[in-house]
Design a protein around this motif. Structure first.
Motif, PDB file in Angstrom:
ATOM      1  N   PRO B  53      45.753  42.225  36.943  1.00 39.41           N
ATOM      2  CA  PRO B  53      45.208  42.632  38.219  1.00 39.41           C
ATOM      3  C   PRO B  53      46.308  42.685  40.040  1.00 39.41           C
ATOM      4  CG  PRO B  53      43.778  41.399  36.597  1.00 39.41           C
ATOM      5  CD  PRO B  53      45.184  41.270  36.575  1.00 39.41           C
ATOM      6  N   ARG B  54      45.729  43.706  40.889  1.00 37.08           N
ATOM      7  CA  ARG B  54      45.877  43.931  41.885  1.00 37.08           C
ATOM      8  C   ARG B  54      44.545  43.566  42.427  1.00 37.08           C
ATOM      9  NH1 ARG B  54      50.910  45.169  43.150  1.00 37.08           N
ATOM     10  NH2 ARG B  54      50.620  45.995  45.448  1.00 37.08           N
ATOM     11  N   MET B  55      43.172  44.550  42.187  1.00 42.61           N
ATOM     12  CA  MET B  55      42.317  44.427  43.072  1.00 42.61           C
ATOM     13  C   MET B  55      41.426  44.839  41.992  1.00 42.61           C
ATOM     14  SD  MET B  55      42.881  46.721  46.669  1.00 42.61           S
ATOM     15  CE  MET B  55      41.025  45.851  47.429  1.00 42.61           C
ATOM     16  N   SER B  56      40.527  44.517  42.355  1.00 39.64           N
ATOM     17  CA  SER B  56      39.559  44.685  41.376  1.00 39.64           C
ATOM     18  C   SER B  56      37.406  45.431  42.585  1.00 39.64           C
ATOM     19  CB  SER B  56      38.811  43.919  40.195  1.00 39.64           C
ATOM     20  OG  SER B  56      38.218  44.094  39.264  1.00 39.64           O
ATOM     21  N   GLY B  57      36.767  45.835  42.054  1.00 45.58           N
ATOM     22  CA  GLY B  57      36.121  45.641  42.757  1.00 45.58           C
ATOM     23  C   GLY B  57      34.800  45.299  42.028  1.00 45.58           C
ATOM     24  N   ALA B 174      43.304  52.469  45.087  1.00 48.50           N
ATOM     25  CA  ALA B 174      43.307  52.904  43.713  1.00 48.50           C
ATOM     26  C   ALA B 174      41.560  52.696  42.905  1.00 48.50           C
ATOM     27  CB  ALA B 174      44.702  52.231  43.344  1.00 48.50           C
ATOM     28  N   VAL B 175      41.655  50.976  43.816  1.00 51.04           N
ATOM     29  CA  VAL B 175      40.898  50.594  43.213  1.00 51.04           C
ATOM     30  C   VAL B 175      39.123  51.475  43.366  1.00 51.04           C
ATOM     31  CG1 VAL B 175      39.758  49.774  45.450  1.00 51.04           C
ATOM     32  CG2 VAL B 175      39.351  48.559  42.738  1.00 51.04           C
ATOM     33  N   LEU B 176      39.590  52.820  43.497  1.00 43.15           N
ATOM     34  CA  LEU B 176      37.896  53.606  43.376  1.00 43.15           C
ATOM     35  C   LEU B 176      38.029  54.545  42.617  1.00 43.15           C
ATOM     36  CD1 LEU B 176      37.056  53.506  47.677  1.00 43.15           C
ATOM     37  CD2 LEU B 176      35.683  53.352  45.641  1.00 43.15           C
ATOM     38  N   VAL B 177      38.738  54.570  42.085  1.00 45.18           N
ATOM     39  CA  VAL B 177      39.214  55.476  41.524  1.00 45.18           C
ATOM     40  C   VAL B 177      38.377  55.673  39.828  1.00 45.18           C
ATOM     41  CG1 VAL B 177      40.767  56.353  39.405  1.00 45.18           C
ATOM     42  CG2 VAL B 177      41.333  56.363  41.837  1.00 45.18           C
ATOM     43  N   GLU B 178      38.074  54.179  39.555  1.00 43.40           N
ATOM     44  CA  GLU B 178      36.576  53.899  38.084  1.00 43.40           C
ATOM     45  C   GLU B 178      35.846  54.933  38.846  1.00 43.40           C
ATOM     46  OE1 GLU B 178      33.984  52.318  35.745  1.00 43.40           O
ATOM     47  OE2 GLU B 178      34.442  52.370  37.770  1.00 43.40           O
ATOM     48  N   VAL B 347      36.212  51.083  50.788  1.00 40.65           N
ATOM     49  CA  VAL B 347      36.425  49.954  50.733  1.00 40.65           C
ATOM     50  C   VAL B 347      36.270  48.789  52.042  1.00 40.65           C
ATOM     51  CG1 VAL B 347      38.113  48.269  49.675  1.00 40.65           C
ATOM     52  CG2 VAL B 347      38.676  50.577  49.036  1.00 40.65           C
ATOM     53  N   SER B 348      35.380  48.257  51.877  1.00 45.81           N
ATOM     54  CA  SER B 348      34.747  47.900  53.749  1.00 45.81           C
ATOM     55  C   SER B 348      35.370  46.665  53.702  1.00 45.81           C
ATOM     56  CB  SER B 348      32.841  47.997  53.559  1.00 45.81           C
ATOM     57  OG  SER B 348      32.905  49.014  53.081  1.00 45.81           O
ATOM     58  N   ALA B 349      35.631  45.902  52.590  1.00 48.87           N
ATOM     59  CA  ALA B 349      36.244  44.306  52.704  1.00 48.87           C
ATOM     60  C   ALA B 349      37.139  43.648  51.414  1.00 48.87           C
ATOM     61  CB  ALA B 349      35.458  43.406  52.979  1.00 48.87           C
ATOM     62  N   THR B 350      37.803  42.908  51.590  1.00 46.44           N
ATOM     63  CA  THR B 350      38.604  42.104  50.268  1.00 46.44           C
ATOM     64  C   THR B 350      38.057  40.821  50.286  1.00 46.44           C
ATOM     65  OG1 THR B 350      40.556  42.863  51.332  1.00 46.44           O
ATOM     66  CG2 THR B 350      39.493  44.756  49.489  1.00 46.44           C
ATOM     67  N   VAL B 372      30.555  49.215  52.822  1.00 50.74           N
ATOM     68  CA  VAL B 372      30.537  50.390  51.632  1.00 50.74           C
ATOM     69  C   VAL B 372      31.066  49.710  49.572  1.00 50.74           C
ATOM     70  CG1 VAL B 372      30.583  52.525  50.103  1.00 50.74           C
ATOM     71  CG2 VAL B 372      30.077  52.494  52.505  1.00 50.74           C
ATOM     72  N   LYS B 373      31.923  49.670  49.289  1.00 56.45           N
ATOM     73  CA  LYS B 373      33.107  48.706  48.544  1.00 56.45           C
ATOM     74  C   LYS B 373      33.256  47.757  48.841  1.00 56.45           C
ATOM     75  CE  LYS B 373      33.086  49.877  45.054  1.00 56.45           C
ATOM     76  NZ  LYS B 373      32.301  49.636  43.759  1.00 56.45           N
ATOM     77  N   VAL B 374      32.774  46.626  48.124  1.00 59.67           N
ATOM     78  CA  VAL B 374      33.838  45.323  48.127  1.00 59.67           C
ATOM     79  C   VAL B 374      34.695  44.798  47.269  1.00 59.67           C
ATOM     80  CG1 VAL B 374      33.017  42.786  48.657  1.00 59.67           C
ATOM     81  CG2 VAL B 374      31.763  44.552  49.893  1.00 59.67           C
ATOM     82  N   ALA B 375      35.194  44.279  47.358  1.00 56.13           N
ATOM     83  CA  ALA B 375      36.406  44.766  45.991  1.00 56.13           C
ATOM     84  C   ALA B 375      37.528  43.181  45.979  1.00 56.13           C
ATOM     85  CB  ALA B 375      37.588  45.095  46.206  1.00 56.13           C
ATOM     86  N   PHE B 376      37.784  42.172  44.659  1.00 61.71           N
ATOM     87  CA  PHE B 376      38.406  41.387  45.278  1.00 61.71           C
ATOM     88  C   PHE B 376      40.173  41.453  45.634  1.00 61.71           C
ATOM     89  CE2 PHE B 376      34.885  39.800  42.664  1.00 61.71           C
ATOM     90  CZ  PHE B 376      34.553  38.769  43.433  1.00 61.71           C
TER      91      PHE B 376
END
Lengths: 529, 381
Positions: B53-57, B174-178, B347-350, B372-376
């Protein structure tokens, strides 16, 4: 005899001045050497024999036959009267409308007239509650007429009961209540609280349809109404209404106008400090002010609101005249100005206004943000003759909590107006073109206006239009003590204190502006030279 | 290399529920979620690959799980211990492929043959064998003990779950595709008439974007969106809402837009299509208040246990219809939509995995904190 109005130049010995702040007050110190406070004249003496004066007016009208000569058996008679929007606060019983209508009905009965309808001339205002009708007309009139369907309220949306009288040379259609239009005689019973009211405005707005009102109640006309309370020829609104009045006179029913004026004794003894000049406050006045203002600040706003709306004002009748509308109204205006006019020299950079708890559109209700705008820029700013107290491009500072609070029974379309229209535009002309039709034709608003106690759907537009000239004239409008997001929604600037407001205003008027404070209550018209 | 593991620990689960109720997102600190070393998962079959995994929401359903508020309905659909994370963009080990994962674990991933009726027709989200087959139960990747999830540095996936990411698309996009695929799926029921979207979090905004992409503003009824926070309001406007209002204002806007009358709190008319992207009792009740007679409330936000007064549903013949996940083609549409409407900006913060408590707290308060979206971000160790 009360003392005339007075312009007090503020110096270092001037005590803090009273400002309304909705359902409370504050005392504010104005900058010495460049501020002035315009105090209203003290109340004129009341007529001692009110019933006698009314009867005299009915029997000795101006440019018109005495009322008994106009009455005959079998005739169709309509009596229309001003609604709950005035006087403010409501007057102690018996209301002057009751006394006038009872006197009229005595003559009507003596003449053997049976077909009499009494109509509240609401225009697009809300229908009065039963207790308000009883207050205005008295229980005797209410109980005699209302159960028989002969006392009711004008309905500007009842198209089966509206009739076109004619059209002015400007294309304005005069459409009024059909019962009035078909009557052999219409008697109008007016209370003239302010100089913009009365005259031809009584019937052509109070008994008119929306279509008729929209000819002059619009953004363009109100922007061009440069003297709402002063000279009629500078008021596009009154010019239009007077044209409609000519149509009414030439093609409408026979009219008998009865106009009354009141003095400005607006608050009862326990609020005596409100009517006084601050440097004349006694120790008792100061103690009362402290007690009232501290006490109010401890109460929830609903309790404060109820307390103020429960006030019954002692104001008394100072004149009554009857007869032909124009002749009567000129006499009325002279009396209104005798009570309210204050000569003032020149304009200032800033005008400060304390906004009270009530306006003509929220008796027994909430002074919502749209009405704050209307009261400040529509009414108080316009309390002048010749020219405004504040120079073109100057700053208007109002004090009011301007909470985002509405009465959903009385002001349903105001809520939508605040949420839908104001975020889109605060320009009266633009909102008229873009939004007014939707509100005018909304079936729900129509239903609430016709069957409930709601102002007509377009009424918030009218309230906004009322401030159109003030909005255009002012370089900036600041509200002190208001809820900041709500104030911004109105297109104004919020400030925490009056000093902050002066600081904010300095961008427009510099650091040493001249200031006028309009001391309300009571009512005054500044005659600005 | 590490991963976050969610274990079956009832005491910690109760603690998470308490903490999460007091302050959303705080269940991560006291609950059964813990950072552990990565372990190599066995591949269930030949068609399976290892992903880095590269990023995950962080999704609303993840938050419900971490705070212990997820419905007991999911218990049989989850196998412990598992690594959460189903909004995944990952590298395929041993290749130069960068993919997003279709996390639904359908018949084909479970080795079930013949596949069920739904899967046969491509409706993998409606798989009739979701808890069966050679995999441990798992609603999706990210809820299954056998697959791992995006909140770790290693996971596995079936080849059918992989969707290649275009080379020019960033990981943030891409992490927002799902979640966008969910929105695309929801927007397929858009009618062109007056539409209400309740909630302007990630799902609400993406559903709005999906509707905007298909609509002709001149010819369709207004789309009204409720939003709570200033940034949500701004984004909703940018993404094509005709009206953005608060929940308090919604009934008045809908009444006005649909020439409705009112009885009690109920509109007589209303919007034919209401999309609830919140899934709470309040939001669903409001949806029923503003939906037109014969109209449909589409539940896109995961609801859980709610309490509803349903008399109006009966009286007005309105429908409440669920909307879960997506089909495989929805991902292709989603990729195009993310690109076209620049949805990567949501994607607002990682956060690195080690700061998971902060990340989850941020995600739980995303609206209030202007996110909005926070991701690892797993691109470095």
């Amino acid at each position: 005899m009360g003392r005339p109005g007075f312009v007090h130049e503020v110096d270092r010995s001037t005590p803090p001045v009273l400002f309304w702040r909705g359902e409370n007050f504050s005392l504010e110190r104005l900058p010495a050497g460049r501020s002035r406070v315009i105090y209203p004249p003290e109340p004129l003496p009341a007529i001692k024999d009110i019933d006698g004066a009314i009867r005299h007016a009915l029997l000795h009208p101006h440019d018109q036959d005495p009322l008994p000569a106009l009455l005959f058996p079998g005739m169709k008679l309509t009596i229309a009267f001003d609604d709950v929007s005035l006087p403010l606060p409501k007057m102690r019983r018996p209301d002057i409308r009751q006394r006038v209508i009872e006197a009229v009905l005595d003559l009507v009965a003596a003449a053997g007239v049976d077909d009499v309808h009494i109509i509240a001339a609401l225009g697009l205002h809300r229908r009065m509650h039963e207790y308000e009708l009883r207050h205005a007309l008295g229980d005797r009139v209410y109980d005699a007429f209302h159960p028989r369907g002969m006392l009711y309220q004008h309905d500007a949306e009842d198209h089966d009961n509206l009739e076109v009288i004619g059209t002015t040379d400007h294309g304005e259609v005069l459409e009024i209540n059909k019962r009035a239009a078909d009557s052999d005689l219409v008697i109008y019973v007016n209370i003239n609280s302010v100089s913009m009211d009365g005259g031809w405005k009584s019937i052509t707005t109070g008994l008119a349809s929306y279509k008729c009102l929209s000819h002059h109640h619009n953004g363009e006309t109100l922007q061009n109404t440069k003297s709402l309370m002063g000279h009629r020829e500078h008021s596009a609104l009154h010019t239009s209404i007077w044209r409609l009045g000519k149509v009414l006179r030439d093609h409408g029913p026979k009219l008998f106008q009865i106009e009354t004026t009141l003095n400005t004794d607006m608050f009862p003894e326990q609020y005596a400090f409100i009517n006084k000049r601050e440097w004349e406050w006694t120790a008792k006045d100061r103690a009362t002010y402290l007690g009232v203002s501290k006490g109010l600040s401890l109460l929830p706003v609903k309790a404060r609101r109820k307390m103020f709306h429960d006030i019954h004002s002692p104001h008394q009748m100072t004149s009554v005249q009857a007869g032909e509308t124009s002749a009567v109204h000129e006499l009325t205006l002279a009396k209104v100005f005798e009570q309210q006019l204050v000569p003032v020299e020149g304009q200032t950079d800033i005008l400060t206004l304390g906004i009270p708890f009530v306006s003509p559109y929220n008796p027994d209700s909430v002074m919502n943000p749209v009405l704050v705008m209307c009261m400040g820029l529509g009414y108080l700013f316009n309390m002048y003759r010749n020219k405004p107290l504040v120079r073109k491009g100057g700053v208007i500072i109002m004090t009011h909590p301007t909470y985002r609070d509405f009465n959903p029974i009385h002001h349903p379309s105001y809520i939508d107006f605040f949420e839908q229209v104001l975020p889109d535009t605060t320009d009266p002309v633009v909102m008229g073109q873009k939004w007014e039709k939707q509100y005018a034709e909304d079936e729900w608003y129509r239903h609430l206006y016709r069957t409930g106690n709601a102002y007509h759907g377009v009424h918030p537009f009218y309230a906004w239009y009322w401030g159109a000239h003030g909005q255009q004239h002012a370089g900036k409008v600041i509200i002190v003590g208001g809820d900041a997001p709500t104030v911004r929604r109105l297109g104004f600037t919020p400030a925490s204190t009056l000093d902050d407001a002066f600081e904010i205003a300095s961008d427009v008027v510099g650091r040493t502006p001249t200031i006028s404070h309009l001391h309300v209550p009571s009512l005054l018209v500044a005659d600005v030279q | 290399m590490s991963r976050l593991v969610f274990s079956r620990k009832p005491a910690r689960f109760a603690a998470a529920r308490l903490a999460g109720t007091l302050m959303p997102g705080r269940g991560a600190a006291v609950g059964p979620l813990a950072l552990e070393p990565d372990e190599t998962l066995p591949l269930p079959g030949a068609d399976w690959v290892r992903l880095r995994p590269r990023m995950s929401g962080i999704c609303g359903s993840d938050l419900a799980l971490v705070d212990g508020t997820a419905s007991a309905y999911f218990d049989p659909l989850v196998s412990y211990p598992f690594t959460p994370g189903h909004e995944v963009v990952a590298d395929v080990e041993g290749t130069d492929r960068r993919v997003v994962v279709v996390p639904v674990l359908s018949c084909i991933t479970r080795g079930i043959s013949p596949v069920c009726h739904a899967c046969e027709h491509g409706h993998i989200h409606l798989c009739e064998r979701v808890a069966f087959g050679h995999l441990e139960p798992g609603l999706q990747t990210g809820f299954c003990a056998d697959t791992g999830g995006g909140w770790g540095h290693e996971m596995i996936a079936h080849a059918s779950q992989l969707v290649d990411v275009p080379a020019d698309m960033s990981d943030e996009a891409a992490v927002l595709v799902e979640p966008t695929a969910c929105a695309v799926h929801a927007a397929q029921r858009y009618t062109g008439k007056e539409t209400v979207i309740i909630g302007a979090g990630t799902l609400g905004l993406l559903t709005l974007a999906a509707i905007t992409a298909t609509r002709d503003r001149e010819r369709t009824g207004p789309v009204v969106v409720t939003a709570r926070y200033p940034d949500q309001k701004r984004l909703a406007k940018e993404l094509g809402a005709d009206v953005v209002c608060s929940t308090d204002e919604l009934p008045r806007w809908v009444r006005s837009a649909t020439s409705s009358l009112v009885f009690g709190d109920q509109l007589t008319c209303g919007a034919p299509h209401v999309i609830d992207c919140v899934g709470s009792s309040d939001s669903l009740q409001q949806a029923l208040q503003v939906v037109a007679p014969g109209g449909e409330v589409q539940v896109v936000g995961m609801p859980g246990n709610v309490s509803l007064e349903l008399t109006s549903l009966w009286h007005r013949e309105t429908a409440i219809r669920g909307c879960y996940a997506y089909t495989r083609p929805d991902f292709d549409t989603a990729i195009e939509l993310v690109r076209r409407m620049d949805l990567g900006r949501l994607v607002s913060a990682t956060y690195p995995l080690k700061d998971y408590t902060d990340a989850i707290a941020h995600a739980a308060q995303a609206g209030r904190r202007g996110a909005v979206k926070v991701a690892f971000d797993l691109r470095s160790n």
